[in-house]
Design a protein around this motif. Sequence first.
Motif, PDB file in Angstrom:
ATOM      1  N   LYS B 287      -3.779 -12.908   0.000  1.00  0.00           N
ATOM      2  CA  LYS B 287      -2.921 -12.918  -1.302  1.00  0.00           C
ATOM      3  C   LYS B 287      -2.311 -11.340  -1.520  1.00  0.00           C
ATOM      4  CE  LYS B 287      -3.531 -16.863  -3.835  1.00  0.00           C
ATOM      5  NZ  LYS B 287      -4.041 -18.031  -3.041  1.00  0.00           N
ATOM      6  N   THR B 288      -3.050 -10.356  -0.750  1.00  0.00           N
ATOM      7  CA  THR B 288      -2.582  -9.175  -1.016  1.00  0.00           C
ATOM      8  C   THR B 288      -1.347  -8.679   0.027  1.00  0.00           C
ATOM      9  OG1 THR B 288      -4.096  -8.592   0.731  1.00  0.00           O
ATOM     10  CG2 THR B 288      -4.755  -8.191  -1.499  1.00  0.00           C
ATOM     11  N   LYS B 289      -0.615  -8.091  -0.782  1.00  0.00           N
ATOM     12  CA  LYS B 289       0.612  -7.409  -0.082  1.00  0.00           C
ATOM     13  C   LYS B 289       0.415  -6.408   1.073  1.00  0.00           C
ATOM     14  CE  LYS B 289       5.296  -5.606  -1.950  1.00  0.00           C
ATOM     15  NZ  LYS B 289       5.895  -5.562  -0.737  1.00  0.00           N
ATOM     16  N   SER B 290       1.029  -6.819   1.931  1.00  0.00           N
ATOM     17  CA  SER B 290       1.071  -5.821   3.267  1.00  0.00           C
ATOM     18  C   SER B 290       2.037  -4.788   3.170  1.00  0.00           C
ATOM     19  CB  SER B 290       0.974  -6.586   4.753  1.00  0.00           C
ATOM     20  OG  SER B 290       0.514  -7.630   4.482  1.00  0.00           O
ATOM     21  N   SER B 291       1.776  -4.021   4.391  1.00  0.00           N
ATOM     22  CA  SER B 291       2.776  -2.725   4.246  1.00  0.00           C
ATOM     23  C   SER B 291       4.219  -2.883   4.692  1.00  0.00           C
ATOM     24  CB  SER B 291       2.011  -1.739   5.081  1.00  0.00           C
ATOM     25  OG  SER B 291       1.884  -2.083   6.475  1.00  0.00           O
ATOM     26  N   GLY B 292       4.265  -3.839   5.340  1.00  0.00           N
ATOM     27  CA  GLY B 292       5.808  -4.386   6.050  1.00  0.00           C
ATOM     28  C   GLY B 292       6.817  -5.160   4.748  1.00  0.00           C
TER      29      GLY B 292
END
Lengths: 295, 350
Positions: B287-292
């Motif tokens: 559920k966490t946002k990734s860097s891309g």
Amino acid sequence: MDWFFKFPDMSRSDLREFKKSVDFAFTDFSRTYGEGIENFFEPLLMFLVSFEKFFINTPWPLIVLGIILLAWIGSRSILIVIGTFLSFMLIGYFGMWEDTMSTLAIILVATFLCISIGIPLGVAMARSNKVQATIVPILDVMQTIPSFVYLIPVVMLLGIGKVPGLIAVCIYAIPPIVRLTNLGIRLVDKDALEAADSFGANYWQKLFGVQIPLALPTIFAGVNQTIMMALAMVVIASMIGVKGLGLPVLQAVSNQYLALGLMNGLAIVVLAIIFDRVTQKFGLRMQKYRNDGKD
Amino acid sequence: MSKSDTLIKINQLYKIFGDGQDNALELVKNGVGKEELLDKLNCVLGLNNINLNIKKAKIQVVMGLSGSGKSTLIRHLNRLIEPTSGEILVNDTDILKLNAKELVQFRQNNMSMVFQKFALFPHKTIIQNVGYGLAVQNIPKDEWIEKATKWINRVGLEGYETYYPGQLSGGMQQRVGLARALATDAEILLMDEAFSALDPLIRSEMQNILLDLQSELHKTIIFITHDLDEALKIGDRIAILRDGSMVQDSDPQEIIMNPADDYVSDFIKDINRARVIQAKSIMTHTKTKSSGPVVQENMVLEDILQIMSDDPSKPVTIENSKGNITGKIEMANLIEGMKRPKSQGTNITG
């Protein structure tokens, strides 16, 4: 070993008795029911007679006009119309007008009868294999039995005259229309039938909406053949009292009148060719969707 | 009624062609196979214990090679073929129990069919063909002409009303077939390899027409095909038949990611995986946002590859149609997703 060389047949007297009993039985039958059967066919006789009278009593120019009009409607070919016109003028000129009209009348009535009995029969055959298996052998007999043989019981029952002649012509001419109706309907594309089924068409909707229209070319070939066979039967039918072009032919055969025989024979041929060409052209025009829909 | 409701339920459907069906049915239920049955009783096993639930307003694809029973199966739904045993429930009515009159009613009102070889009536004009399903219901002529005209226009055949089918090209003929099926307003549409006889460009065009119509009409469509690309393009669900048995019935993504057996693997081995597999099928759930960058979960791998190629080290963030983050994909996941599963062999020749 006697039986090996001589066929073990029934004795002469037994055979005579057998034939006698069949003959008597049929004579009894025709005495008892002959009149009833004759009465049954009375309307047919009236129909035939009035038809014949109509043809003979109508002034010839009107008949010729009517015929070339029909030829035009049927064939849409100017060549066929001119041919028809010339043929009928020649027939009349050679003194065969009245006989030709009689023959036309019986052919038309016979064809009408054959179509109205033959097509439903063919439809019934196409619907059920059992019906087909029953009717096919009967048609085989009708087509192969020498026509003189079935003239005997017909004449015994109904005597000599127009109606027995008409019946003889019909027996001879009906098989093609029955067979080809059956064949035509059975050959209708299964995909089209499946489509009709899938949209919930009932038996009659399928029959009149899909099967008969798609079988029409084949059915029409049957009608054409029926007319041809009826014309061929005209000479034999004249032996039992049918007036028309057959009668002079019969006289010509027994008296060796070459010219008379040829003239009347050729008149039958001409009628046959006209009927054939007109009905064939008509049959082709009915399926215009087959040639990319162009007329 | 929610959209996922089951409309058609096929339960334990068997079809055996040939005589002595009672005997044969017994054998088949005891596990006798297709070839053995043919040897022993001279019967052909058409369908073997088919169970399938078809959802309302969805496109259910049925796939299989020739002879796998898919055309037999679809013809059971409107009883062009009678089953040996089983039941087919449409709205909880067992259509196999309908009498002749009810069946005619049912075919007229509830189901219509599009055929592989078009099966148009060659002696009827286009408008008569399209109106056929209405005309057999004895609907007044001006009424069915009006409806048929509407559907002819809808499939883009204006001006061809008075032509005969023989004058139209294959693609146009099948549009007539489609219009004819749609004209009755039946809820269920059966399509038996409807586009298989068309050349690839026309086929793709017809698929688009169908999808376009479906987005507006929401019919329940049973679509038979042997073409996996077609199945993946239009199917909401895909069932795969083999020798009359159901091998797999699932979501299209599931078929590609988890083929049930070698037969299904064979089917899917030649497809371009990058172009059909969607992000949601290979993503790592989080559920966490990734860097891309952020992409939709139904985006295919090919497009994700394009996006990731700018900076391969950054995993993309996946979000669903509501905008919630549901997962991430790293370059390694992409490579893993595009390569064929182990069971399918490598198939490298040079």
